[in-house]
Motif scaffolding. Structure first.
Motif, PDB file in Angstrom:
ATOM      1  N   THR A 137      27.451  14.754 -10.154  1.00 47.19           N
ATOM      2  CA  THR A 137      26.763  13.640  -9.494  1.00 47.19           C
ATOM      3  C   THR A 137      25.293  13.997  -9.380  1.00 47.19           C
ATOM      4  O   THR A 137      24.946  15.037  -8.801  1.00 47.19           O
ATOM      5  N   LEU A 138      24.449  13.146  -9.934  1.00 44.86           N
ATOM      6  CA  LEU A 138      23.008  13.387  -9.932  1.00 44.86           C
ATOM      7  C   LEU A 138      22.346  12.321  -9.077  1.00 44.86           C
ATOM      8  O   LEU A 138      22.653  11.130  -9.185  1.00 44.86           O
ATOM      9  N   LYS A 139      21.446  12.784  -8.216  1.00 44.01           N
ATOM     10  CA  LYS A 139      20.752  11.889  -7.302  1.00 44.01           C
ATOM     11  C   LYS A 139      19.409  11.500  -7.898  1.00 44.01           C
ATOM     12  O   LYS A 139      18.625  12.367  -8.278  1.00 44.01           O
ATOM     13  N   PHE A 140      19.143  10.182  -7.963  1.00 38.61           N
ATOM     14  CA  PHE A 140      17.885   9.648  -8.480  1.00 38.61           C
ATOM     15  C   PHE A 140      17.110   9.016  -7.332  1.00 38.61           C
ATOM     16  O   PHE A 140      17.689   8.428  -6.418  1.00 38.61           O
ATOM     17  N   ASP A 141      15.807   9.147  -7.429  1.00 36.71           N
ATOM     18  CA  ASP A 141      14.913   8.499  -6.483  1.00 36.71           C
ATOM     19  C   ASP A 141      14.240   7.334  -7.186  1.00 36.71           C
ATOM     20  O   ASP A 141      13.507   7.545  -8.179  1.00 36.71           O
ATOM     21  N   LEU A 142      14.482   6.151  -6.690  1.00 37.89           N
ATOM     22  CA  LEU A 142      13.835   4.940  -7.217  1.00 37.89           C
ATOM     23  C   LEU A 142      12.644   4.641  -6.320  1.00 37.89           C
ATOM     24  O   LEU A 142      12.815   4.337  -5.125  1.00 37.89           O
ATOM     25  N   ILE A 143      11.451   4.764  -6.890  1.00 35.80           N
ATOM     26  CA  ILE A 143      10.215   4.562  -6.132  1.00 35.80           C
ATOM     27  C   ILE A 143       9.671   3.192  -6.506  1.00 35.80           C
ATOM     28  O   ILE A 143       9.289   2.949  -7.661  1.00 35.80           O
ATOM     29  N   PHE A 144       9.627   2.302  -5.513  1.00 30.68           N
ATOM     30  CA  PHE A 144       9.185   0.923  -5.709  1.00 30.68           C
ATOM     31  C   PHE A 144       7.774   0.784  -5.152  1.00 30.68           C
ATOM     32  O   PHE A 144       7.555   0.986  -3.953  1.00 30.68           O
ATOM     33  N   SER A 145       6.813   0.456  -6.030  1.00 32.30           N
ATOM     34  CA  SER A 145       5.404   0.310  -5.646  1.00 32.30           C
ATOM     35  C   SER A 145       4.949  -1.088  -6.033  1.00 32.30           C
ATOM     36  O   SER A 145       4.462  -1.317  -7.158  1.00 32.30           O
ATOM     37  N   PRO A 146       5.101  -2.047  -5.144  1.00 33.84           N
ATOM     38  CA  PRO A 146       4.708  -3.422  -5.511  1.00 33.84           C
ATOM     39  C   PRO A 146       3.194  -3.587  -5.496  1.00 33.84           C
ATOM     40  O   PRO A 146       2.483  -2.937  -4.726  1.00 33.84           O
ATOM     41  N   TYR A 196       0.817  -1.218   0.000  1.00 32.18           N
ATOM     42  CA  TYR A 196       0.000   0.000   0.000  1.00 32.18           C
ATOM     43  C   TYR A 196       0.849   1.265   0.000  1.00 32.18           C
ATOM     44  O   TYR A 196       0.375   2.323  -0.418  1.00 32.18           O
ATOM     45  N   ASN A 197       2.073   1.169   0.443  1.00 29.97           N
ATOM     46  CA  ASN A 197       2.923   2.346   0.539  1.00 29.97           C
ATOM     47  C   ASN A 197       4.152   2.152  -0.338  1.00 29.97           C
ATOM     48  O   ASN A 197       4.861   1.136  -0.200  1.00 29.97           O
ATOM     49  N   ARG A 227      16.444  -5.488  -5.497  1.00 31.45           N
ATOM     50  CA  ARG A 227      15.664  -6.574  -4.899  1.00 31.45           C
ATOM     51  C   ARG A 227      14.816  -5.986  -3.783  1.00 31.45           C
ATOM     52  O   ARG A 227      15.151  -4.953  -3.183  1.00 31.45           O
ATOM     53  N   ALA A 228      13.687  -6.646  -3.489  1.00 31.31           N
ATOM     54  CA  ALA A 228      12.761  -6.189  -2.459  1.00 31.31           C
ATOM     55  C   ALA A 228      11.856  -7.348  -2.072  1.00 31.31           C
ATOM     56  O   ALA A 228      11.726  -8.329  -2.809  1.00 31.31           O
ATOM     57  N   VAL A 229      11.223  -7.229  -0.908  1.00 33.46           N
ATOM     58  CA  VAL A 229      10.245  -8.197  -0.403  1.00 33.46           C
ATOM     59  C   VAL A 229       8.968  -7.426  -0.097  1.00 33.46           C
ATOM     60  O   VAL A 229       8.972  -6.520   0.743  1.00 33.46           O
ATOM     61  N   ALA A 230       7.855  -7.767  -0.789  1.00 32.41           N
ATOM     62  CA  ALA A 230       6.572  -7.089  -0.609  1.00 32.41           C
ATOM     63  C   ALA A 230       5.682  -7.911   0.301  1.00 32.41           C
ATOM     64  O   ALA A 230       5.706  -9.142   0.255  1.00 32.41           O
ATOM     65  N   PHE A 231       4.880  -7.225   1.153  1.00 32.11           N
ATOM     66  CA  PHE A 231       3.998  -7.913   2.096  1.00 32.11           C
ATOM     67  C   PHE A 231       2.754  -7.053   2.316  1.00 32.11           C
ATOM     68  O   PHE A 231       2.702  -5.871   1.962  1.00 32.11           O
ATOM     69  N   HIS A 232       1.735  -7.675   2.929  1.00 38.03           N
ATOM     70  CA  HIS A 232       0.515  -6.990   3.334  1.00 38.03           C
ATOM     71  C   HIS A 232       0.693  -6.456   4.745  1.00 38.03           C
ATOM     72  O   HIS A 232       0.923  -7.234   5.678  1.00 38.03           O
ATOM     73  N   PRO A 233       0.588  -5.145   5.004  1.00 38.88           N
ATOM     74  CA  PRO A 233       0.730  -4.634   6.378  1.00 38.88           C
ATOM     75  C   PRO A 233      -0.525  -4.921   7.192  1.00 38.88           C
ATOM     76  O   PRO A 233      -1.621  -5.050   6.638  1.00 38.88           O
ATOM     77  N   PRO A 234      -0.386  -5.042   8.519  1.00 34.46           N
ATOM     78  CA  PRO A 234      -1.579  -5.302   9.352  1.00 34.46           C
ATOM     79  C   PRO A 234      -2.547  -4.125   9.373  1.00 34.46           C
ATOM     80  O   PRO A 234      -3.744  -4.314   9.434  1.00 34.46           O
ATOM     81  N   LEU A 235      -2.049  -2.900   9.360  1.00 36.22           N
ATOM     82  CA  LEU A 235      -2.906  -1.714   9.377  1.00 36.22           C
ATOM     83  C   LEU A 235      -2.835  -1.038   8.017  1.00 36.22           C
ATOM     84  O   LEU A 235      -1.820  -1.115   7.307  1.00 36.22           O
TER      85      LEU A 235
END
Length: 1623
Positions: A988-997, A944-945, A1022-1030
């Motif tokens: 040097t350029l800063k990038f924001d990688l936004i991961f929305s599973p 969700y986030n 790499r990332a691990v996606a899950f369902h949050p309780p709230l």
């Protein structure tokens, strides 16, 4: 009936004066709002009914009717007092019932509290029993930890149980007390219950009368309404008639208007004709006006040009001022530098100033001479033209003497023009120049005097011939008669006559004055010297010089010659041997000898003065030191044209024609500075000189350079660097090279084609010549130049500039571009360029390109060899592809740090000795793009986030590179620009990688970054996606554009969802537990966001409502910084006393400065005026702002342990939720302009019952009108908005009138919202109600002034103290000055009638006959500051004797509360002795008692005082109780008034015939006595009944009391004795 009314009124009054006084003073009535408000309402209702009743009676009196008489019995009217009595009784009954309800409420409340306390005690007992059982069980289990914990809980329960039992006891005691008070109130209600029926009947009768009066009024109003309708009908008829009349008049006017319109048309046509004529005239006028405007424009352009010129003048003036400031700055720096070197700056600056003035005068003189020469030349040309014109007109006539004279005059003028200026310039230069000759010694050997004389004469003749080369001197006897026209300017000093020898010259002229005629008058000096100027040239100190001078008589007659004196400046060095030879004929001569012995090494000038018969004359004398005269044979050297590679040598001769040796050096610098303009030369006598002498010579030498050449960092004057070897003497040139400055070290001529020879420095002696060599070695075709200077150590010798020029011719075969720049190149990239070879040869030649072995793997030339034709060009291709091994292969040519590659290339030409060369330059850089991390781990992510991770991409090249991320997965977003852009060099350029599973699983993917040259740079993710309780209902909140000072809110839902897919396999164990969750929102510091609730607990399936509020405001740091900026800037302050002190100590101008620093922003208090002004300024100048905040919400894994709830529960970062807030803020349309922009209205402390009003001004600073409305304030609260709101236009203001009237003594706070379409302005209202605490020093209710003589004054003081926190206003009221209270007292007295036993006394007693009040108060009103005291002075001043003076004084506050009420009492007597005591025999008031109320046998008080005796009644009551007879005792007081107006200051008294009284049981003590002034004596009368006295029998006896004072007064005292039993 009247008796019953009086009894009932007495009962009512007794009820009011009994328990009601106590009831109204309790604290419970103040704290409880309900009953208190009812009481106030009842009082207000009663007061309103009384007011209505007064109006009713007034109307009845005016109408003369008897409406109120309807309810009276037996035809008697109902009196006003009876009706008022009815209302007062009803009010007392209502107050008593209200008090009963209040006490009953208190009892019920106490019982309820007792019940709750009992319930708590039972609960604690049950818990203790259970805990004891559990404790026994744990003891049986032998669990010591649990036993200790249970014992602690048992101890805590016992303590709580003890507290509850104590509370129960206190509540029981309070309940009994309140039940007792309730019983007392019920008893009082029972006492007044009999009056209820009577009051109800009287109220019914009153309501009936009121209804009848209302019906009567209604009938009267109906009659009035009918009359008004009739009048309206008549008025309507009149209006209709007037309308008809106006309509007729309108028709008539309309017809007249049409008639006049026809006439107007006729005149209109005529007016149009005139108008056309006027337009034509106007057009002509316009044309003339345009012409005038053109002229005006011309004038304006001229004016603008004048203004521009003025502006240019102002700019020039500013530039002049800037130059002056710059010069002043340079002077100051020069002065400081000289002071640091120990040189007297004032003396030096004075000499520089004198030199500048001399130079300026010289320039002015040269300009004037130039202008004169031009005028003379113009005049000569004009004369020549005139002569020519005359010659042409008179060709036949021969030339006369006049034309020859003119030509002769012209030649003399031309001679004057040619020779005058140079001699003056050189003479002036000789006077101004000073050198180091006084610290140097001459090395020439001594010679004989005759040789010196010959040498001096020759040198002097050379000097004269060199200085005046153009003068037209003639032999000795030729042209003596033309001496005036041929005499040079050097003889201008020969005719000087001083003031000292004026008398001597006059006497000598009279003695030697010959006889001569007018024809042989001589113009000029009488004698001419040979030589004309006595010159001692190149002298040495201590040597003797002699010179012979011949004086020739230039007159026509015989003359005498006498020596007068030598100039003062020469008298110490020159002596003259002159022997007068007597009369000298014309043309004859006489000689004298001048002897010169110099002792100082300075130039000297002066004269030798003589006297002749024709007048005084003088011979100039000049003594010159040794000087350098340096010359070169040529200042320009031309080498000509030479081929590259040759070497050419040229020499120049440097000659010293002077007698002084000097050091020289060659300097190739373009500009000479003061440090390098001369060469330093050590002196042999330097070691023996004192420091004072050296400083003077140094100052003199520096002053000769000029102010514009002297810099603060001069180093050539520092003699500390001179070594002892240099002091001994110069041996060789190389020995002195360390001391002589060597500018050739910084000479650019070393790399030039024209260079200097081996000799670049050395010493040149007197009359010596040195050869200097210059070499020309061309290496590059083209012109070569070299400009250098020959510098000398002699400060008076200027450097000699030398210019050398040469031309170099190149080889036949050459490279067109000798430098090939490949710019910036990347590794493994191919770069190409063309090599152009040009041939000027007449035949074809072979070319061979050679590459160094180190560069053969990186560079290639195609072809390697070829032929080039005659007079043509050849192109070869250069291919350059740098490898990564370039730094190792070509380490000699490649700089690895900077990446610069410099490779020399050679082209061999057949038949040409020197090969053609060129250089290849390149900057080699990398093409890599580098990530700061090789793998991005997003960690555990919620579906969700979105999760953001930052990656930095660096361009390792020095060239900009394009990049992009193609083929990005859907779950990834790259910001900014979706991952495309350009990287600048080393950026040097800063990038924001936004991961929305979207799916809960493990994610592994790769991002590819491509550069502009198609290179790939991978990045693993790499990332691990899950369902949050709230779950939040939304993770992004976009607030509206909120004004500063307003607020915006957003509602969110936080839900605890139950799902089967709670988490993935790796983290399933941590999140699948179905347990309550704790959540907590963490806000950043100093944010404008508030969240409610910020923390809480959710069960599975529950949902919580979250309120997010955005309140934009100005930060505290910005306001403090603006406040600091608005403060005055620091300014230096110079203390003159420090300046004077330092000047006296070190003779320098030193000033001490103290700077006032601005305060630190941290020290600015938020309540200060600077802070408020800065905040108002920032609000008005605020534009807009935008902020984005991410608020984390931490979620726990469950509840804390049950054993200890204080332990923090476990928190997992994977459960954290994030809420993103977008917060735009704009300028507020409404601002508070008063109170320094503070939107908090603080009423501070206000007394309860008072009303304070404050005003707040708001302003509309927007561009639109605003309709204002306000929120609703608490209707029962103390705050209120007095005025109404309206529409505010842009720029307008509106004033809010706010009132604060507290009713309780506590702090109040409330928020008022001023609402508009764009914002809601919140205004905080705060204030504190304060109960007044005023105490009086007089605690009793009676203030007795005692007896005072009539028409005398006495006073007493009562002190009020304010113990409250605010100032309290008060006023003092007297009942005698209040008509309403006086009337009520009089009514009460009338109701009492003649009842003497009534205890009721009127508050206002006897008054003065004069109409003035007996009692006076000062001050009447005022204010008492907190903690202060106020004295109130009460004055008693009677004007006639009376014992019934009384009044009532009330001290009342502004809130109508009473501080103290006291009765004032006093008595007045016409004599100084008085008797006080006894029973009251008359009504206590004099003015209200009519004379018919007493029988004729009784006497009034005034009659009693005038009679022979004054009756006094004393009643004695004896009683019997418990078998004991209690005698009756009374006291009378005999007193003496202390007054200055009485002569007798003592009195006495005695009783007459006391024996009969004693027989009846009366005892009087004392029988006789005396009283001092101001004192009293108590007389005690005791009656003891005899045994035979019958009960209820009244015994009466009379006795006489005589008092003697200023008069004798007799009192007839009647003793009345009564005996009664105890029951």
């Amino acid at each position: 009936m009247e008796t019953e009314d009086r009894e009932s009124l007495s009962d009512g009054d007794s009820v009011k004066s009994g328990p009601l006084d106590v009831r109204y003073s309790t604290d419970d009535d103040t704290q409880e709002c309900g009953p208190g408000q009812e009481t106030f309402k009842d009082e207000e209702a009663a007061n309103s009914d009384l007011e209505w009743l007064e109006e009713l009676y007034e109307e009845d009196n005016d109408d003369g009717g008897g409406d109120l008489a309807l309810g009276a019995d037996d035809g008697n009217k109902r009196s006003y007092a009876e009706t008022a009595r009815m209302f007062k009784l009803r009010r007392n009954q209502d107050q008593l019932e209200c008090f009963h309800r209040q006490k009953e409420h208190h009892v019920q409340k106490a019982r309820e509290e007792l019940r709750l306390c009992r319930r708590n005690v039972d609960s604690l007992l049950a818990q203790r029993m259970n805990l004891e059982k559990e404790l026994e069980q744990q003891k049986a289990k032998d669990d010591s930890v649990a036993v200790f914990r249970l014992r602690a809980q048992h101890k805590q329960l016992c303590q709580q149980l003890q507290n509850e039992e104590e509370l129960e006891g206190r509540i029981r005691t309070e309940l009994r007390q309140r039940e007792w008070e309730l019983i007392k109130v019920e008893v009082e209600l029972g006492k007044v219950s009999m009056l209820r029926q009577e009051v109800q009947e009287e109220e019914e009768l009153f309501q009936t009368l009121k209804a009848q009066k209302a019906a009567t009024r209604l009938q009267q109003e109906r009659k009035v309404g009918q009359n008004l309708q009739h009048e309206l009908k008549l008025l309507r008829d009149k209006q209709e008639a007037s309308l008809r009349k106006e309509e007729m008049e309108y028709q008539k006017k309309l017809e007249e208007g049409k008639k006049y319109q026809r006439i107007a048309v006729k005149y209109l046509n005529e007016s149009l004709k005139k108008k056309r004529a006027q337009q034509q005239a106007a057009e002509k006028e316009q044309q003339s006006q345009e012409l005038i405007e053109k002229r005006i424009q011309v004038v304006m352009s001229l004016k603008s040009s004048i203004a521009a010129n003025q502006e240019n003048l102002r700019v020039q003036q500013k530039k002049i001022r800037a130059d002056a400031l710059k010069k002043e700055h340079e002077d100051r720096k020069l002065r400081e530098s000289l002071q640091t070197q120990g040189i007297d700056s004032f003396k030096h600056m004075y000499r520089l100033k004198q030199q500048e003035e001399t130079k300026q005068k010289q320039e002015e003189f040269e300009e004037s001479q130039k202008s004169k020469r031009e005028a003379i030349a113009a005049k000569i040309l004009q004369e020549e033209q005139l002569i020519n014109s005359r010659n042409q007109a008179l060709l036949h006539k021969p030339s006369n003497d006049k034309s020859s004279a003119l030509r002769k005059k012209r030649k003399s003028h031309l001679h004057y023009l040619h020779c005058f200026a140079p001699s003056v310039t050189k003479d002036t230069a000789l006077i101004n120049i000073r050198n180091f000759s006084d610290i140097s010694s001459s090395s020439s050997s001594s010679s004989d005097v005759e040789d010196l004389e010959e040498t001096g004469e020759n040198s002097q003749e050379d000097v004269v011939s060199q200085r005046l080369p153009d003068s037209l001197f003639e032999p000795e006897f030729s042209g003596l008669w033309e001496q005036d026209s041929k005499k040079p300017i050097t003889e201008k000093m020969t005719l000087v006559q001083t003031e000292e020898n004026k008398e001597e010259v006059a006497a000598a002229s009279e003695r030697f004055k010959p006889r001569r005629t007018q024809e042989n008058m001589l113009k000029g000096p009488p004698f001419i010297s040979k030589p004309e100027v006595i010159i001692f040239k190149d002298f040495d100190v201590g040597k003797l010089y002699k010179k012979k001078i011949i004086l020739i008589n230039s007159g026509y007659t015989m003359n005498h010659c006498k020596l007068l004196r030598v100039s003062p400046q020469l008298s110490r060095f020159i002596s003259v041997n002159f022997e007068p030879s007597g009369p000298i004929s014309a043309g004859m001569s006489s000689s004298f000898q001048a002897i010169f012995l110099p002792t100082i090494n300075e130039d000297l000038e002066g004269e030798i003065h003589f006297m002749s018969a024709a007048g005084p004359f003088s011979v100039p004398v000049r003594c010159n030191t040794k000087k350098c005269r340096l010359e070169v044979d040529s200042q320009f050297i031309d080498f000509g044209s030479h081929v590259v590679g040759q070497t050419i040598l040229r020499t120049i001769s440097l000659t010293n024609k002077g007698a002084l040796a000097t050091l020289f050096s060659l300097d190739t610098s373009t500009h000479l500075s003061p440090e390098t303009s001369h060469v330093q030369m050590p002196s042999q006598a330097f070691a023996s000189m004192s420091l004072e002498k050296s400083s003077e010579n140094l100052t003199c030498s520096v002053s000769s350079m000029g102010a514009e050449q002297v810099q603060p960092d001069q180093q050539n004057l520092d003699f500390s660097e001179v070594s002892p070897q240099s002091v001994k003497g110069p041996e060789t040139v190389t020995d002195r090279s360390s001391d002589v400055s060597t500018p050739t070290e910084q000479n650019p001529s070393e790399t030039s084609e024209i260079t200097l020879g081996r000799v670049i420095e050395g010493e040149i002696g007197s009359f010596q010549t040195i050869k200097l060599e210059i070499l020309f070695t061309p290496t590059i075709p083209g012109e070569a130049k070299l400009d250098f200077y020959i510098k000398f150590s002699d400060i008076n010798t200027k450097p000699i500039p030398i210019q050398a020029r040469g031309m170099a011719v190149g080889s036949p075969v050459s490279i067109v571009r000798p430098i090939m720049d490949m710019k910036i190149c990347m590794y493994d990239r191919l770069y190409q360029d063309i090599i152009v070879v040009q041939s000027r040869a007449s035949a074809a030649v072979k070319l061979t390109f050679e590459i160094c072995p180190e560069m053969r793997e990186h560079m290639e030339i195609i072809p390697e060899s070829s032929f080039i034709q005659a007079q043509s060009t050849f192109n070869a291709q250069l291919r350059f592809k740098p490898r990564h091994s370039l730094s190792k292969d070509a380490e000699k040519y490649f700089d690895n740090d900077t990446g610069v590659l410099e490779v020399p290339m050679t082209v061999k030409v057949a038949g040409q000795v020197q090969p053609a060369t060129f250089t290849v330059y390149a900057i080699v850089t990398s093409s890599d793009l580098q990530f700061d991390q090789t793998e991005v781990d997003f960690g555990d992510c919620s579906i969700y986030n979105p999760v953001r991770s930052s990656v930095c991409l660096t361009n390792m090249s020095i060239l900009p590179q394009d990049f992009g991320f193609p083929g990005v997965p859907e779950c990834i977003k790259i910001r900014p620009n979706d991952g495309f852009g350009t990287l600048l060099p080393q950026e040097t350029l800063k990038f924001d990688l936004i991961f929305s599973p979207k799916i809960a699983k493990e994610h592994h993917f790769q991002l590819i970054c491509k550069s502009g040259i198609n290179r790939d740079f991978p990045l693993l993710c790499r990332a691990v996606a899950f369902h949050p309780p709230l779950q939040l209902s939304q993770s992004l909140v976009q607030f509206r554009a909120t004004a500063v000072g307003d607020k915006s809110t957003a509602l969110l839902h936080l839900t605890y969802q139950q799902s089967k897919q709670t988490a993935t396999a790796p983290i399933k164990d941590a999140t699948t537990v179905e347990a309550p969750r704790l959540f907590c929102f963490t806000l950043p510091k100093d944010s404008n966001i508030s969240i409610s609730p910020s923390a809480g607990r959710l069960l599975p399936g529950e949902r919580c409502l979250v309120l997010v509020t955005f309140r934009p405001r100005l930060s505290d740091d910005e306001i403090k910084e603006e406040a600091r900026r608005r403060l005055p800037q620091e300014r230096p302050v110079v203390h003159s006393k420090w300046k004077k002190l330092m000047v006296n100590q070190s003779d320098r101008k030193v000033s001490k400065t103290i700077r006032t620093k601005n305060p630190d922003p941290v020290n600015i208090h938020p309540e200060s005026e600077q802070y408020k002004e800065a905040k108002a300024f920032l609000l008005c100048s605020f534009t807009q702002s935008y902020k984005e905040l991410v608020i984390p919400c931490f979620v726990s894994d469950g509840d804390p342990p049950e054993t200890d709830r204080q332990i923090q529960p476990p928190w997992s970062p994977i459960n954290t939720l994030y809420l993103k807030l977008q917060c735009p803020a704009v300028q507020p349309p409404l601002v508070v302009v008063s109170n320094n922009g503070h939107n908090v209205v603080d009423f501070h402390q206000v007394l309860v019952g008072e009303r304070i009003i404050q005003r707040l001004i708001i302003k509309n600073i927007s561009n639109e009108s605003l309709d204002l409305r306000s929120s609703i304030l608490d209707t029962t609260g103390p705050f209120s908005l007095v005025n109404a709101l309206r529409c505010i236009h842009p720029g307008q203001t509106h004033t809010l009138v706010l009132a604060f009237s507290p009713t309780l003594g506590k702090k109040h706070y409330e928020i008022l919202e001023i609402q508009s379409l764009k914002m809601d302005l919140e205004i905080s209202l705060c204030g504190e109600g304060v109960l007044p605490e005023i105490t009086s020093s007089h605690t009793g209710s009676l203030l007795d002034f005692g007896f005072v003589l009539e028409k005398e004054t006495t006073s007493k003081c009562v002190q009020l103290q304010n113990k409250s926190k605010v100032a309290v206003g008060f006023r003092v009221l007297l009942d005698s000055l209040c008509p309403s209270k006086t009337q009520m007292d009089s009514d009460r007295v009338l109701l009492l009638g003649g009842s003497r036993s009534s205890p009721v006394q009127p508050s206002v007693g006897t008054q003065n006959y004069s109409g003035l009040s007996v009692f006076g108060v000062t001050p009447v009103e005022g204010s008492i500051a907190p903690g202060k005291k106020q004295d109130i002075t009460i004055t008693f001043q009677p004007d006639h004797p009376s014992v019934n003076y009384s009044d009532k004084l009330t001290v009342e506050l502004k809130n109508k509360s009473e501080v103290c009420v006291m009765s004032l009492k006093g008595a007045a007597s016409s004599h100084n002795m008085f008797l006080h005591g006894g029973d009251l025999r008359t009504v206590p008031t004099e003015s209200l008692v009519p004379s018919s109320i007493f029988c004729p046998s009784h006497l009034t008080e005034s009659e009693l005082t005038e009679g022979p005796s004054i009756p006094v009644l004393v009643t004695l009551r004896a009683s019997h109780k418990a078998g004991v007879i209690i005698p009756g005792v009374r006291e009378l007081h005999v007193g003496c008034i202390c007054s200055k107006n009485t002569k007798v200051q003592r009195g006495e008294f005695y009783w007459d015939n006391v024996e009969p009284l004693e027989q009846q049981g009366f005892t009087v003590t004392p029988i006789r006595g005396s009283v001092e002034a101001g004192g009293k004596c108590a007389v005690t009368i005791t009656w003891t009944p005899r045994k035979d006295h019958k009960p209820f029998e009244v015994l009466q006896r009379c006795v006489t009391l005589t008092i003697k004072g200023d008069e004798t007064i007799i009192y007839r005292v009647t003793l009345m004795a009564v005996f009664k039993t105890a029951d």
